[in-house]
Design a protein around this motif. Sequence first.
Motif, PDB file in Angstrom:
ATOM      1  N   UNK A 317      75.797 118.075  51.260  1.00  0.00           N
ATOM      2  CA  UNK A 317      75.644 117.272  52.464  1.00  0.00           C
ATOM      3  C   UNK A 317      74.194 117.285  52.945  1.00  0.00           C
ATOM      4  N   UNK A 318      73.879 116.383  53.847  1.00  0.00           N
ATOM      5  CA  UNK A 318      72.504 116.159  54.304  1.00  0.00           C
ATOM      6  C   UNK A 318      71.918 117.421  54.923  1.00  0.00           C
ATOM      7  N   UNK A 319      72.697 118.109  55.749  1.00  0.00           N
ATOM      8  CA  UNK A 319      72.197 119.306  56.417  1.00  0.00           C
ATOM      9  C   UNK A 319      71.771 120.373  55.407  1.00  0.00           C
ATOM     10  N   UNK A 320      72.607 120.600  54.387  1.00  0.00           N
ATOM     11  CA  UNK A 320      72.278 121.598  53.359  1.00  0.00           C
ATOM     12  C   UNK A 320      71.098 121.147  52.515  1.00  0.00           C
ATOM     13  N   UNK A 321      71.047 119.861  52.200  1.00  0.00           N
ATOM     14  CA  UNK A 321      69.947 119.343  51.385  1.00  0.00           C
ATOM     15  C   UNK A 321      68.614 119.476  52.116  1.00  0.00           C
ATOM     16  N   UNK A 322      68.604 119.178  53.413  1.00  0.00           N
ATOM     17  CA  UNK A 322      67.382 119.317  54.212  1.00  0.00           C
ATOM     18  C   UNK A 322      66.936 120.773  54.278  1.00  0.00           C
ATOM     19  N   UNK A 410      63.655 106.236  47.193  1.00  0.00           N
ATOM     20  CA  UNK A 410      64.524 106.593  46.070  1.00  0.00           C
ATOM     21  C   UNK A 410      65.764 107.395  46.463  1.00  0.00           C
ATOM     22  N   UNK A 411      65.613 108.673  46.806  1.00  0.00           N
ATOM     23  CA  UNK A 411      66.754 109.504  47.181  1.00  0.00           C
ATOM     24  C   UNK A 411      66.402 110.361  48.389  1.00  0.00           C
ATOM     25  N   UNK A 412      67.422 110.968  48.972  1.00  0.00           N
ATOM     26  CA  UNK A 412      67.198 111.828  50.143  1.00  0.00           C
ATOM     27  C   UNK A 412      66.289 113.000  49.798  1.00  0.00           C
ATOM     28  N   UNK A 413      66.570 113.678  48.686  1.00  0.00           N
ATOM     29  CA  UNK A 413      65.744 114.815  48.298  1.00  0.00           C
ATOM     30  C   UNK A 413      64.309 114.421  48.034  1.00  0.00           C
ATOM     31  N   UNK A 414      64.108 113.265  47.370  1.00  0.00           N
ATOM     32  CA  UNK A 414      62.758 112.786  47.112  1.00  0.00           C
ATOM     33  C   UNK A 414      61.996 112.565  48.411  1.00  0.00           C
TER      34      UNK A 414
END
Length: 558
Positions: A317-322, A410-414
């Motif tokens: 999820x976004x919170x963990x990825x951030x 591109x992507x959230x992580x990028x």
Amino acid sequence: MRFLGATRLPSSSIARVDGMVRRMFRGALLALSLVAAPAFAERIVLIPLDSRPAAGQFAQMIGRIIGAEIVMPPYETLGRYTLPGEPDKILDWLRDQDFEKTDAVVVSTDMIAYGGLIASRTPDVSLETARRRIRRFELIRKRAKNTQFYAYSAVMRLYPTSTLSSRGWRLLVGRYAEYKARYALSRKRADLQRLTDLASKAPAVEIRRYEAARARNHALQQDLVRGTASGIYDYLVLGQDDAKPHGPHIAETVRLKRQVESLSIGGKVYFCEGIDQLSNVLVSRAVLKASKWTPRVRLVYSDPAGKKKVADYESKNVEASLRDQLLASGAWPMTTGGNYDYTVFLNTPQPNTIPFQAFLAQLRDEVDQGFPVCVADINLAKDGTADPVLFETLQQNGRMIKLLSYAGWNTAGNSMGTAIPTANVYLLARRRQTPDLERETAYREFLLHRFVNDFVFHKVTRPAAYKMIDAMTEASREETYGEAFLEVNDFVKRDMTEHLEQTFRDQFLGKRFFAGTKQFVFTNLESVKIFLPWPRAYEVRLEFRMQTQEVAPEKPGG
């Protein structure tokens, strides 16, 4: 010295800060440039994932903000799309580096093992060859005892690379792998039926090649974890390439995490979403570690409910990825109220209207007051393009030039892994008294680069280039060569030059900024170079420098 300026503001309301806090913040920023550690510059050797700008050029531009020299192997050794890089030549080059004058090495193990990211998705390089290359790398590392080594590797993506040759089967193979993993967990008849159907349609030889590449990569990553435990790598990041919540990558990651836990090296191995941004992330980590500084980061979401969403091409999820991007970069996320060094304004996927409007109002308020704001836009369209409403807000009232950083590609992580390292490095550069004008110019060059590259290219120029390609009989969106490529490349160069110059005129030309105690304006662009680095129109290489001029102080009574 740390910014202790403002009390945490609730993300659901518009930020209003009294004059005393505003003065405190501005005074803290001035103090960062006046009372700091002695200036010094790193030399960092970077072996990137491949020759795309995102894999190497971005990290070099971020490094320039702090005066770090980011040295890469010769460009021609890094490969081009389906043409792999040259690991043995790169290792020769690395062997000859002066490690007495090198502070850190950031290395893509996929480049030195296989020849880059695209090559890592095929089984053409054997596990034996990949291990031989890694062993050679480890021997070089053992000679550089006083140099920090940061490594990263891609957990293989779910779908094979999109090329002309894979057009007919890549989606089938990817879906087969997804449903094979689904059925292994669910044992549902519907999943089995879907798996059986895909197995009958996907070429068996391509399934075997896909699974062979995955098995080889996973075995080598287990070697890397063991190498980290033995001290070969000071820090290892395993980045999840494009994925979904289901697929073989999930089980692979679980096994790797268990291995890390069994070796008690949790603080030295980290798992992130995305791979293209990890050069940026690890350059940030290297310079922060050298200065023993951990920026504290306040988080504001465009929609609090969006924290629990899983962004496209990711498995967390976004919170963990951030949180992953922050920690890997060397920063610390503030989960409760308290003092902080800057704020990440994160535009979550498909935010609801009411919280999004409050988010925009708070963003406008804090940027207009000169607060330290990093914007990461992960409300990305299916084609990886950024949010036009957010972009329009940043265009207004001269806000672009006031941001710490921006990314939306591109992507959230990028995106997060580009915006966050930039903010980290810029604030550290202020603390370390790097040359004022060089620092202030370099960071705004990267801001302009991001706005034109992330938004304008992907929203305007790339669709127009695709339209050209679609009208050509000897071209395709996956791969374009020969005269057709030259025609598309020429169009991209012309169109992007116009957009670059227009954005510069609108947002930077004549705008005043301080570098130390002196005031300057931006006057011109020079050394502009624009081209498609790969035989496709998906990404562009954009090079330029911004010229400045000192503003003459006003005469008394003038």
